[in-house]
Design a protein around this motif. Structure first.
Motif: not given
Length: 417
Positions: A112-118, A136-140, A143-146, A156-160
């Motif tokens: 599932f995560l591989a499909a989302m990442q593509g 953590p699920f969202l970050a995996l 997406a370009r932005c979260n 939370v992801p530091a970049r976001d």
């Protein structure tokens, strides 16, 4: 296509000097860079929870009218999501460790995560809650932005970081979700809920209830709820049904197929007092139920998903709120809806069964519910059916659970109550 969205740099929680220094070193993007063509939204909750999220989803659609917006959700909410014009795709939630709504299949998660990442998502938004388990699920998802919410302990992801907003601990669920939209620079244009019915829904209702057109006025009783701790006693629903029948309304019982035994118990209690009813539990589709509710004079229900359907359709309701967080989940229009709840030191709770004798439910009397019903039925704009005349009639058997000290106008028949 879409202007860049800037988020306020100021955070609502104070940070220490060390934390502020660390934030300077972090790589943070305070801007969602255009174009936004593909948006992924996480809201893997049941029907009523999704209905409450529609104003936020609508706001996203208005911000990016040409974007492809996908919702990761539960199967229980799929049918509802299929009619939302703010959603283009529904993606089944695979579950995630620590989330009770759907047990995770750990063998399926990598695929599932591989499909989302593509999926080339430009933006993934967490509209699920405080984020302790879901961020953590969202970050995996890749997406370009979260963006989303964070509670005090949430990662939370530091970049976001600038796109995450502190989870509001008070207020209605719809307003909590809209606070993130405002944080992202997306002011909502409408806060109303939605339950999009079609013409054929009425036809499907008549198939489930052939006698629908012969009934002048009916009231729906919905005694079920996902958790037993959220249910007002069935005997008291029966007392309400008895009073409504005495006032000349047809009593219609609703519920899911799983709630069939509970509703059958309610029907048998009504039959014991010679109160006929129409039992439609498990007999209607979601949309036929909406058509049923739209034609009802009133809904009496627990604090559960049907209360949100009534709010969306602007059907008057009396909501018995037991155990839950009434401020967060019950209808906000207190002119059209009456929310009855009793304080208890243990509420709100998430227990399936109350271990303390269910004081919040036991303290709410039939008399209080009948007074609320009477108040709603007295509203001129709600008098769509024939007027129920009051007066003296032949005595009838009084229901033992109608624990009121006087005869309510809702009960025109003489006799003890």
């Amino acid at each position: 296509m879409t202007a860049a969205i800037t988020s306020p740099i100021e955070r609502s929680m104070e940070v220490s000097t060390d934390a502020a220094a660390a934030a300077v070193d972090a790589v943070i993007e305070p801007v969602i860079e255009a174009p936004i063509l593909r948006v992924l939204v996480l809201r893997a909750l049941v029907l009523g929870d999704l209905i409450c999220a529609v104003p936020a989803l609508r706001t996203l659609r208005e911000a990016w009218p040409h974007a492809h917006i996908a919702l990761i959700g539960l199967p229980a909410a799929r049918e509802y999501a299929s009619r939302l014009d703010c959603i283009d795709e529904w993606i089944p939630f695979p579950g995630w460790p620590g989330l009770p709504e759907h047990p995770p299949d750990l063998r399926e998660l990598p695929a599932f995560l591989a499909a989302m990442q593509g999926g080339n998502w430009d933006l993934a938004i967490q509209l699920h809650g405080s984020g302790e388990r879901t961020n953590p699920f969202l970050a995996l998802l890749g997406a370009r932005c979260n963006a989303g919410f964070h509670g005090p302990q949430a990662w939370v992801p530091a970049r976001d970081a600038a796109r995450f907003f502190p989870w509001p601990e008070v207020g209605h669920e719809t307003q909590r979700l809209l606070s993130l939209c405002r944080h992202l620079g997306l002011p909502p244009t409408s806060e109303h809920l939605s339950f999009p019915l079609r013409d054929d829904d009425e036809q499907h209702l008549r198939q489930a209830w052939p006698g629908r057109d012969e009934v002048a006025s009916y009231v729906c009783l919905h005694a079920g709820a996902q958790l037993p701790s959220r249910r007002w006693p069935v005997a008291r629903f029966a007392a309400v049904g008895w009073a409504l029948h005495e006032a000349g309304h047809t009593v219609v019982l609703t519920g899911t197929a799983d709630e069939g035994p509970l509703v059958a118990t309610l029907a048998s209690r009504l039959a014991a007092f010679h109160v006929p009813c129409v039992n439609l539990a498990g007999q209607t589709s979601l949309w036929a139920f909406g058509a049923l509710l739209r034609g009802a004079r009133l809904l009496v229900c627990n604090d559960t998903g049907v209360s949100h359907v009534a709010a969306a359709l602007r059907v008057p309701s009396v909501v018995t709120s037991c155990g839950g967080d009434a401020e967060r989940w019950t209808p906000v229009d207190h002119v059209l809806h009456r929310v009855l709840s009793k304080p208890a030191p243990c509420r709100p709770c998430a227990l399936s069964d109350c271990p303390y004798g269910h004081p919040c439910a036991e303290a709410l009397t039939v008399a209080e519910v009948l007074v609320a019903i009477e108040d709603l039925l007295r509203q001129p704009r709600l008098a769509t059916g024939p007027t129920i005349k009051e007066g003296h009639h032949a005595p009838t058997l009084a229901h033992p659970d109608v624990a009121c000290p006087r005869q309510l106008p809702l009960q025109p028949h003489a006799g003890s109550a």
